[in-house]
Every structure is written in C-alpha cells, then in structure tokens.
Scaffold this motif. Structure first.
Motif, PDB file in Angstrom:
ATOM      1  N   UNK A 184     -20.911  11.160  11.180  1.00 22.21           N
ATOM      2  CA  UNK A 184     -21.435   9.934  10.582  1.00 22.21           C
ATOM      3  C   UNK A 184     -21.334   9.956   9.066  1.00 22.21           C
ATOM      4  N   UNK A 185     -21.510  11.118   8.453  1.00 20.46           N
ATOM      5  CA  UNK A 185     -21.420  11.200   6.989  1.00 20.46           C
ATOM      6  C   UNK A 185     -20.010  10.844   6.510  1.00 20.46           C
ATOM      7  N   UNK A 186     -18.993  11.391   7.177  1.00 23.62           N
ATOM      8  CA  UNK A 186     -17.607  11.114   6.778  1.00 23.62           C
ATOM      9  C   UNK A 186     -17.258   9.650   7.002  1.00 23.62           C
ATOM     10  N   UNK A 187     -17.696   9.106   8.121  1.00 18.13           N
ATOM     11  CA  UNK A 187     -17.403   7.700   8.406  1.00 18.13           C
ATOM     12  C   UNK A 187     -18.143   6.775   7.440  1.00 18.13           C
ATOM     13  N   UNK A 188     -19.379   7.143   7.088  1.00 17.97           N
ATOM     14  CA  UNK A 188     -20.123   6.344   6.107  1.00 17.97           C
ATOM     15  C   UNK A 188     -19.432   6.399   4.745  1.00 17.97           C
ATOM     16  N   UNK A 189     -18.950   7.569   4.376  1.00 15.11           N
ATOM     17  CA  UNK A 189     -18.245   7.725   3.100  1.00 15.11           C
ATOM     18  C   UNK A 189     -17.028   6.797   3.032  1.00 15.11           C
ATOM     19  N   UNK A 190     -16.258   6.772   4.119  1.00 10.01           N
ATOM     20  CA  UNK A 190     -15.086   5.895   4.151  1.00 10.01           C
ATOM     21  C   UNK A 190     -15.494   4.426   4.080  1.00 10.01           C
ATOM     22  N   UNK A 191     -16.535   4.065   4.828  1.00  5.76           N
ATOM     23  CA  UNK A 191     -16.992   2.681   4.833  1.00  5.76           C
ATOM     24  C   UNK A 191     -17.462   2.251   3.451  1.00  5.76           C
ATOM     25  N   UNK A 192     -18.239   3.110   2.761  1.00  3.32           N
ATOM     26  CA  UNK A 192     -18.730   2.779   1.424  1.00  3.32           C
ATOM     27  C   UNK A 192     -17.593   2.671   0.412  1.00  3.32           C
ATOM     28  N   UNK A 193     -16.505   3.414   0.666  1.00  3.68           N
ATOM     29  CA  UNK A 193     -15.332   3.351  -0.217  1.00  3.68           C
ATOM     30  C   UNK A 193     -14.402   2.202   0.157  1.00  3.68           C
ATOM     31  N   UNK A 194     -14.815   1.386   1.145  1.00  2.00           N
ATOM     32  CA  UNK A 194     -14.022   0.244   1.610  1.00  2.00           C
ATOM     33  C   UNK A 194     -12.656   0.669   2.161  1.00  2.00           C
ATOM     34  N   UNK A 195     -12.636   1.846   2.790  1.00  2.00           N
ATOM     35  CA  UNK A 195     -11.431   2.311   3.468  1.00  2.00           C
ATOM     36  C   UNK A 195     -11.519   1.857   4.924  1.00  2.00           C
ATOM     37  N   UNK A 196     -10.559   1.051   5.412  1.00  4.60           N
ATOM     38  CA  UNK A 196     -10.604   0.640   6.820  1.00  4.60           C
ATOM     39  C   UNK A 196     -10.472   1.848   7.738  1.00  4.60           C
ATOM     40  N   UNK A 197     -11.153   1.779   8.879  1.00  2.00           N
ATOM     41  CA  UNK A 197     -11.187   2.925   9.799  1.00  2.00           C
ATOM     42  C   UNK A 197     -10.661   2.508  11.165  1.00  2.00           C
ATOM     43  N   UNK A 198      -9.759   3.299  11.709  1.00  2.00           N
ATOM     44  CA  UNK A 198      -9.290   3.169  13.091  1.00  2.00           C
ATOM     45  C   UNK A 198      -9.879   4.339  13.869  1.00  2.00           C
ATOM     46  N   UNK A 222       0.837  -1.208   0.000  1.00  2.00           N
ATOM     47  CA  UNK A 222       0.000   0.000   0.000  1.00  2.00           C
ATOM     48  C   UNK A 222       0.867   1.252   0.000  1.00  2.00           C
ATOM     49  N   UNK A 223       0.617   2.133  -0.981  1.00  2.00           N
ATOM     50  CA  UNK A 223       1.377   3.379  -1.061  1.00  2.00           C
ATOM     51  C   UNK A 223       0.484   4.604  -0.871  1.00  2.00           C
ATOM     52  N   UNK A 224      -0.826   4.419  -0.824  1.00  2.00           N
ATOM     53  CA  UNK A 224      -1.722   5.550  -0.594  1.00  2.00           C
ATOM     54  C   UNK A 224      -1.543   6.080   0.834  1.00  2.00           C
ATOM     55  N   UNK A 225      -1.903   7.315   1.084  1.00  2.00           N
ATOM     56  CA  UNK A 225      -1.640   7.917   2.403  1.00  2.00           C
ATOM     57  C   UNK A 225      -2.636   7.496   3.468  1.00  2.00           C
ATOM     58  N   UNK A 226      -2.273   7.774   4.700  1.00  2.00           N
ATOM     59  CA  UNK A 226      -3.188   7.678   5.842  1.00  2.00           C
ATOM     60  C   UNK A 226      -3.928   9.004   5.945  1.00  2.00           C
ATOM     61  N   UNK A 227      -5.240   8.942   6.080  1.00  2.00           N
ATOM     62  CA  UNK A 227      -6.028  10.155   6.307  1.00  2.00           C
ATOM     63  C   UNK A 227      -6.402  10.228   7.778  1.00  2.00           C
ATOM     64  N   UNK A 228      -6.311  11.423   8.347  1.00  2.00           N
ATOM     65  CA  UNK A 228      -6.698  11.631   9.746  1.00  2.00           C
ATOM     66  C   UNK A 228      -7.798  12.677   9.782  1.00  2.00           C
ATOM     67  N   UNK A 229      -8.909  12.314  10.425  1.00  2.00           N
ATOM     68  CA  UNK A 229     -10.041  13.226  10.511  1.00  2.00           C
ATOM     69  C   UNK A 229     -10.562  13.321  11.927  1.00  2.00           C
ATOM     70  N   UNK A 230     -11.557  14.205  12.104  1.00  2.00           N
ATOM     71  CA  UNK A 230     -12.139  14.378  13.431  1.00  2.00           C
ATOM     72  C   UNK A 230     -11.721  15.695  14.055  1.00  2.00           C
ATOM     73  N   UNK A 287      -8.458  15.678   3.517  1.00  2.00           N
ATOM     74  CA  UNK A 287      -9.304  14.933   2.596  1.00  2.00           C
ATOM     75  C   UNK A 287      -9.272  13.452   2.923  1.00  2.00           C
ATOM     76  N   UNK A 288     -10.344  12.747   2.594  1.00  2.00           N
ATOM     77  CA  UNK A 288     -10.391  11.296   2.718  1.00  2.00           C
ATOM     78  C   UNK A 288     -10.155  10.613   1.381  1.00  2.00           C
ATOM     79  N   UNK A 289     -10.165  11.393   0.313  1.00  2.00           N
ATOM     80  CA  UNK A 289     -10.098  10.811  -1.023  1.00  2.00           C
ATOM     81  C   UNK A 289      -8.754  10.125  -1.253  1.00  2.00           C
ATOM     82  N   UNK A 290      -8.813   8.895  -1.740  1.00  2.00           N
ATOM     83  CA  UNK A 290      -7.604   8.162  -2.089  1.00  2.00           C
ATOM     84  C   UNK A 290      -6.805   7.665  -0.904  1.00  2.00           C
TER      85      UNK A 290
END
Length: 245
Positions: free
Chosen positions: A68-82, A20-28, A53-56
């Motif tokens: 919830x919207x941001x977390x749903x977006x990540x989940x629908x994009x199959x991005x694992x969330x910590x 995996x070479x894509x970045x880690x996104x940090x939100x909240x 950004x969460x993109x990519x």
C-alpha cells in the motif's frame, strides 16, 4: 478546405511535446516483475523498463499482492497504475486498469500492453518507439481515441464544412503520433508525406456531408459514424505506411 501551415506546425510541436519518454516501472512480486520486464523489453530499449525504482516513471505496473505504501506513493505522484492480479482489487488502482491472470497461466503480456496503452493515452507514442512489445497496443489506442473524438466533433457541429479543419488537424496529430510510435522523427521536411497519408480521409468526410443531406433526421449520427470510420481508415493507413517505410 485549406489547413494553414502554421496550424500544422503547431500540431507537430504539440505532438512532440506531449509524448512520453520516461520508463515503465514494474513492482510487486520480484520474480514475476523480472519476467514481465524481460517480455516488455524484447527487441527494444532495456532502459525503458525499470524494476528497482518508481522514481521518474511514466506508469507503474504492479504484480501480485499490494504494497500500500508503494501504491500510495505512485498515486500521490500522479503516476498511473496498472495492476496484474488473480482477480482481487488493488488499492489506488481503478478496476478498469486491472489485468487478471489466473494461477498457472502465462503472464498476459498483450493484455498488460493494452492496459499500459490505455492509461497513457495520447502520450504513449514515445514509449512505443522504444518498446516494440507496446507498439500495436499503443497505435490501437491512438486510433480509437482519435476516432471517438472526431465522431463527437462531427456529430456536434451542424454547419456543413465547419468541422473539416478540426477533423483534419486531429487526423494530422494522429498520423504524427503513429509516426513517432514507429520511431520516425518527423520534421518540417517530412510533413508532406504525413499530409499524404491524411489525405486518405477526405473521401470519407465527403460521404458524411452527403449523408447529412439525405438523412434529415439523425444526420448528425451519420456524420459521427462516418467521421469515426474515416479516422480509423486514416490511422490504419498510417500504421501500414510506417510499418513498411
């Protein structure tokens, strides 16, 4: 036991293609996200951690109260969330992927790194190469995962010697991934040094075969245990090798 060169080259291509070479996104919480990003970037590639950004993204680390919207977006994009919280659950985040930080405590960067490594699994080597703060956690996860896999293989195959090529190829993949986690670019010319590190595991597998002969009941368990220990030994040898080489 001989491993065909084509099998080793296939393992090399598989490892390269699966990292995996894509970045880690940090939100909240913005200020906490900024501090965690700073700690994860320390000594590494700043572009490997993003906060705007969460993109990519390869993985999302969410701190504090949920959006919830941001977390749903990540989940629908199959991005694992910590999730990093004070103990409460977050929507779309497994409880096993939560890191708890109590009020007044410093950000638990090492725990966050372990959680990131866990959700990335075998794909974590590329990010570990870019972010030294992740490296130990990613290598620990790679070793644990491969050791568990080899224990299952060794315990499940009852015909002596049949498991050897599978165990060895798994160990080759492990060493290649650890090399990548340390930023080493492995090509065909450097494969012999990888195979030299893997060779440390042969003694353990010989012990496993002998144990099966001496333990008529439960020999499968002995094989699994020694395959696990042997694979961990190979992984730790690779860690030491690439740390100093």
């Amino acid at each position: 036991m001989i491993i065909a060169p084509r099998a080793v080259l296939r393992a090399l291509r598989e490892v390269r293609g699966g990292t995996e070479h894509r970045p880690i996104a940090i939100g909240g919480a913005r200020e906490l996200a900024r501090l965690l990003a700073r700690d994860l970037r320390e000594g590494g590639d700043e572009s490997a951690v993003v906060t705007e950004t969460l993109e990519g993204a390869a993985v999302l680390v969410w701190i504090g109260k949920p959006d919830e919207d941001a977390l749903r977006e990540a989940s629908l994009a199959h991005v694992p969330i910590v999730g990093v919280t004070e103990g409460e659950s977050l929507p779309y985040v497994l409880d096993t992927d939560l890191v708890v930080v109590r009020p007044g405590e410093a950000l638990p960067v090492s725990k966050v790194a372990r959680a990131i490594a866990s959700v990335l699994g075998d794909r974590g080597a590329g990010l570990a190469a870019r972010l030294p703060a992740l490296r130990d956690a990613v290598v620990d996860e790679l070793i644990r995962s491969c050791a568990r896999k080899n224990a299952v293989v060794a315990a499940a195959i009852f015909v002596p010697g049949v498991d050897m090529p599978v165990l060895t190829l798994n160990q080759i993949r492990l060493v290649l991934r650890i090399a990548l986690a340390y930023g080493r670019e492995i090509d065909q010319a450097r494969l012999p040094e990888v195979l030299g590190v893997v060779g440390a595991g042969f003694g353990f597998r010989t012990i496993a075969r002998e144990l099966v002969g001496f333990v008529p009941v439960g020999g499968w368990a002995a094989k699994g245990a020694v395959a696990y220990a042997g694979t961990k030994a190979v992984g730790e040898a690779a860690r030491r090798y690439f740390t100093i080489s």
